[in-house]
Design a protein around this motif. Sequence first.
Motif, short mmCIF file in Angstrom:
data_model
loop_
_atom_site.label_atom_id
_atom_site.label_comp_id
_atom_site.label_asym_id
_atom_site.label_seq_id
_atom_site.Cartn_x
_atom_site.Cartn_y
_atom_site.Cartn_z
N VAL A 1 0.82 -1.25 0.02
CA VAL A 1 0.14 -0.10 -0.15
C VAL A 1 0.70 1.33 -0.10
CG1 VAL A 1 -1.59 1.48 1.58
CG2 VAL A 1 -2.01 -1.02 1.05
N ILE A 2 1.71 1.33 0.76
CA ILE A 2 2.81 2.43 0.95
C ILE A 2 3.35 2.75 -0.32
CG2 ILE A 2 4.53 3.43 2.26
CD1 ILE A 2 3.51 2.39 4.93
N LEU A 3 4.17 1.90 -0.79
CA LEU A 3 5.29 1.90 -1.86
C LEU A 3 4.24 1.98 -2.85
CD1 LEU A 3 8.06 -0.47 -0.86
CD2 LEU A 3 8.08 1.88 -0.49
N GLY A 4 3.27 1.16 -3.17
CA GLY A 4 2.36 1.03 -4.35
C GLY A 4 1.70 2.54 -4.69
N SER B 1 1.08 11.60 0.29
CA SER B 1 -0.13 11.77 1.32
C SER B 1 -1.11 10.69 1.03
CB SER B 1 -0.55 13.04 0.77
OG SER B 1 0.44 14.11 0.79
N LEU B 2 -1.25 9.95 -0.07
CA LEU B 2 -2.29 9.10 -0.36
C LEU B 2 -2.03 7.76 -0.17
CD1 LEU B 2 -3.43 10.71 -3.79
CD2 LEU B 2 -4.96 10.47 -1.69
N ALA B 3 -0.80 7.64 0.84
CA ALA B 3 -0.32 6.09 0.98
C ALA B 3 -1.05 5.43 2.21
CB ALA B 3 1.17 6.28 1.22
N GLN B 4 -2.40 5.29 1.94
CA GLN B 4 -3.14 4.62 3.17
C GLN B 4 -4.39 4.19 2.47
OE1 GLN B 4 -4.92 7.59 2.08
NE2 GLN B 4 -3.17 8.40 3.34
N ILE B 5 -5.19 3.38 3.38
CA ILE B 5 -6.39 2.93 2.80
C ILE B 5 -7.23 3.56 4.25
CG2 ILE B 5 -5.79 0.97 1.42
CD1 ILE B 5 -6.36 -1.02 3.76
N GLY B 6 -8.89 3.18 3.96
CA GLY B 6 -9.54 3.72 5.15
C GLY B 6 -10.93 3.18 5.05
N GLU B 7 -11.95 3.88 5.19
CA GLU B 7 -13.21 3.52 5.30
C GLU B 7 -13.82 2.63 4.24
OE1 GLU B 7 -12.71 7.86 3.75
OE2 GLU B 7 -11.94 6.78 5.50
N PHE B 8 -13.58 3.18 2.85
CA PHE B 8 -13.96 2.10 1.70
C PHE B 8 -13.35 0.93 1.72
CE2 PHE B 8 -15.87 5.65 -1.18
CZ PHE B 8 -17.08 5.01 -1.35
N SER B 9 -12.28 0.69 2.31
CA SER B 9 -11.59 -0.67 2.34
C SER B 9 -12.34 -1.47 3.35
CB SER B 9 -10.15 -0.50 3.00
OG SER B 9 -9.48 0.30 2.11
N ILE C 1 -2.39 0.62 10.62
CA ILE C 1 -1.16 0.94 10.31
C ILE C 1 -0.73 1.88 9.57
CG2 ILE C 1 1.13 0.06 9.53
CD1 ILE C 1 0.02 -2.71 10.58
N THR C 2 -1.43 2.01 8.30
CA THR C 2 -1.26 3.12 7.49
C THR C 2 -1.81 4.58 7.85
OG1 THR C 2 -3.31 2.55 6.09
CG2 THR C 2 -0.95 1.56 5.35
N THR C 3 -2.92 4.37 8.80
CA THR C 3 -3.39 5.62 9.24
C THR C 3 -2.36 6.06 10.23
OG1 THR C 3 -5.68 4.79 9.25
CG2 THR C 3 -5.10 6.67 10.95
N LEU C 4 -1.60 5.34 10.84
CA LEU C 4 -0.53 5.93 11.90
C LEU C 4 0.63 6.58 10.97
CD1 LEU C 4 -0.26 2.88 14.16
CD2 LEU C 4 -1.30 5.03 14.65
N THR C 5 0.85 5.63 9.75
CA THR C 5 2.06 6.34 9.13
C THR C 5 1.64 7.65 8.29
OG1 THR C 5 1.60 4.62 7.11
CG2 THR C 5 3.11 4.03 8.91
N THR C 6 0.47 7.94 7.98
CA THR C 6 0.21 8.89 6.93
C THR C 6 0.53 10.26 7.51
OG1 THR C 6 -1.84 7.57 6.02
CG2 THR C 6 -1.74 10.05 5.74
N PRO C 7 0.09 10.68 8.77
CA PRO C 7 0.85 12.02 9.17
C PRO C 7 2.41 12.22 9.07
CG PRO C 7 -0.94 11.05 10.72
CD PRO C 7 -0.59 9.90 9.71
#
Length: 700
Positions: free
Chosen positions: A304-307, A332-340, A367-373
């Motif tokens: 997710v992050i690298l792709g 900025s877009l390297a995460q997934i969220g509610e739609f996932s 995890i990606t929510t933690l890394t996004t900021p």
Amino acid sequence: MHGAHEVLQAIAIVLCVAAVTTVLFQKLRQPVVLGYILAGLVVGPYLPIPLVANSEVVTTLSELGVILLMFSLGLEFSLRKLFAVGFTAGLTAVIQCAIMIWLGFVVGRAFGWTSRESIFTGALIAISSTTIIAKAFDEQGIKGRLRELVVGVLIVEDLIAVVLMATLTAISNGAGLSMGALALTTGRLVAFLVGLVVVGLFIIPRAVRAVVRLNRPETTLVASVGICFAVALLALSFGYSVALGAFLAGSLVAESGEEKVVEHLVQPVRDMFAAIFFVSVGMLIDPALVAKYWAAILVLTVVVILGKILGVTLGAFLTGNGTRTSVQAGMSLAQIGEFSFIIAGLGLSLKATGEFLYPVAVAVSAITTLTTPMLIKVSGPVASWVDRKLPKPLQTFATLYGTWVEQLREAPPSKTRGAVVRRTVVLLLVDAAVLVLLVIGTSLAAGKVSAFVEERTGLSRELANYLIIAADTVLAAPFIVGIFTLARRLGTLLAEAALPPRTDGKVDLAAAPRKLLIVTLRVVTILLIGVPVVAITQPFLRGATGPLIILALLVSLGVAFWRGATNLHGHVRAGAQVVVAALAAQSHSKEPGAEEHALDDVPKLLPGLGEPVPVRLEDKSPAVGRTLAQLNLRGLTGATVLAIQRGEESVSVPTAQEVLRAGDVLALTGTHEAVEAAKGLLTGDTPQPPIHGEPAGAHA
């Protein structure tokens, strides 16, 4: 139904614990979103801490946070802005989503998951989280072009998610990939959006202006939130997400011109319910499940992050956004969220996936929510580092490519060229559609055909399969060649619109830039057509046939691109001599305003170098006494220095170690936005863009 005391207890526990964790994170100078997630872990059902909140109540309340966050985002992103970045954001979103769907499918198959589970995996990692990014951008004060681009990509991704869910439902119910059903779903979505916008523009802006004129803040707040919830509910009733409806409501309210008043009133309510949303995300983290599926979670998190960084950066750059903005958008877009969660829940409800996929999606999202900021915070320095490390030819190309795209957008319309471009695009789409149908049809019918061949000819089943693959390859070859040929034709048409060839028989000095632009546009076209085709057909292909074909095409184009970039670098060095001569001529001129217009004729003499602008450094300029490397002008703004005129001395294509002095006249080139940002940095008329990780959105 939840009892009143149960709701009160959940709100009290969530907000009190969230208050403590956010104060702690503020003291540690960390994003408060991380504090909310930690609070969710504390009040969740998975840790032995006697502070458990009712998860159903919190989830219900968190939905209000999503709606209000999206509404606030829409307030600052009017429909005019959405249309302005729609084309760029759309292409970027398509490239990114196609890459992520393919990567997710490959990862799922590598872990031994079924084809359906792998398809759902690709879909759930394709869509970024609007809610998380909106909160992180608000916290870090990200504004300007970067915010507009990222929000545009997110909105297009949400629309793609709607189509994906309809397609996945059809696949899971056994309806298969029906092109008619897919077209119907897309048509319904477009009709809903157009109808809502057209009707909304007649009603909502007028209503909001009338309410604001009453000068009663509470009335304005109630009316605005009422509009927000009403449009969100309308979207839900048509089968679309409340987030999409709330965003459109905010955009329609923004058309009233009173968005600042409404935003100020809604902000406190939004922040409270947004906090509950992020706490609800933390409550979904089950440490036991994370430990059980740690390998899949770790791999998908890295993918997710690298792709997403790669996909978004590539798409944003190829649509003319410059190196800095593209890298920042990717990070900025390297995460997934509610739609996932929605897509994973859909797979579970349709019995298309195992129960493991939902907790895996939640863990990757957390995890990606933690890394996004953190990624957003360091995106500025990373973008500057990437720019510094690019080879010289690529640095030159990165600067000038933006000017070519800008020229293409500003090129005068031509009915003949427009008709040819539209026809070429239609042929490309037809070739791609036929190729997809051919691959899927052959794959689905391969078993029956091979059995028929074995029965009639006596050939072995394995040899019959090889013959079918060979026949399919022969049938597909014309369409692959057609896509490649049409991509070249489209690239040539667009490149000639941006950099018209000379027709008077004189030397065509735009030939080198135009040739490189043609190659680049071919790469864009092949990515836009080829990557979605590979993503759709991958479940029906054995091995990596599709990706290898795309890779082979891109490698061949990459060789041509590198040669073109090298030639362009030489072209720019030669052109810099012309710029130096023009600056030297104006230094001897006595006419008033000569310096300001010194480079007016350069675009005619050297098409492809943009529109160079002279900037004089005064004694008080913050750039005096600093090297170009210390200024990091290109990395921060996207503009580059072609030449420097220093009294009787001239410097052509200055090195990074060149020290700037008072009285220097710098010839800057780049997009209009980049040149204006560079002028502000050099003259001190605007604040210097941050360098050490602070928000840089307004200068990107």
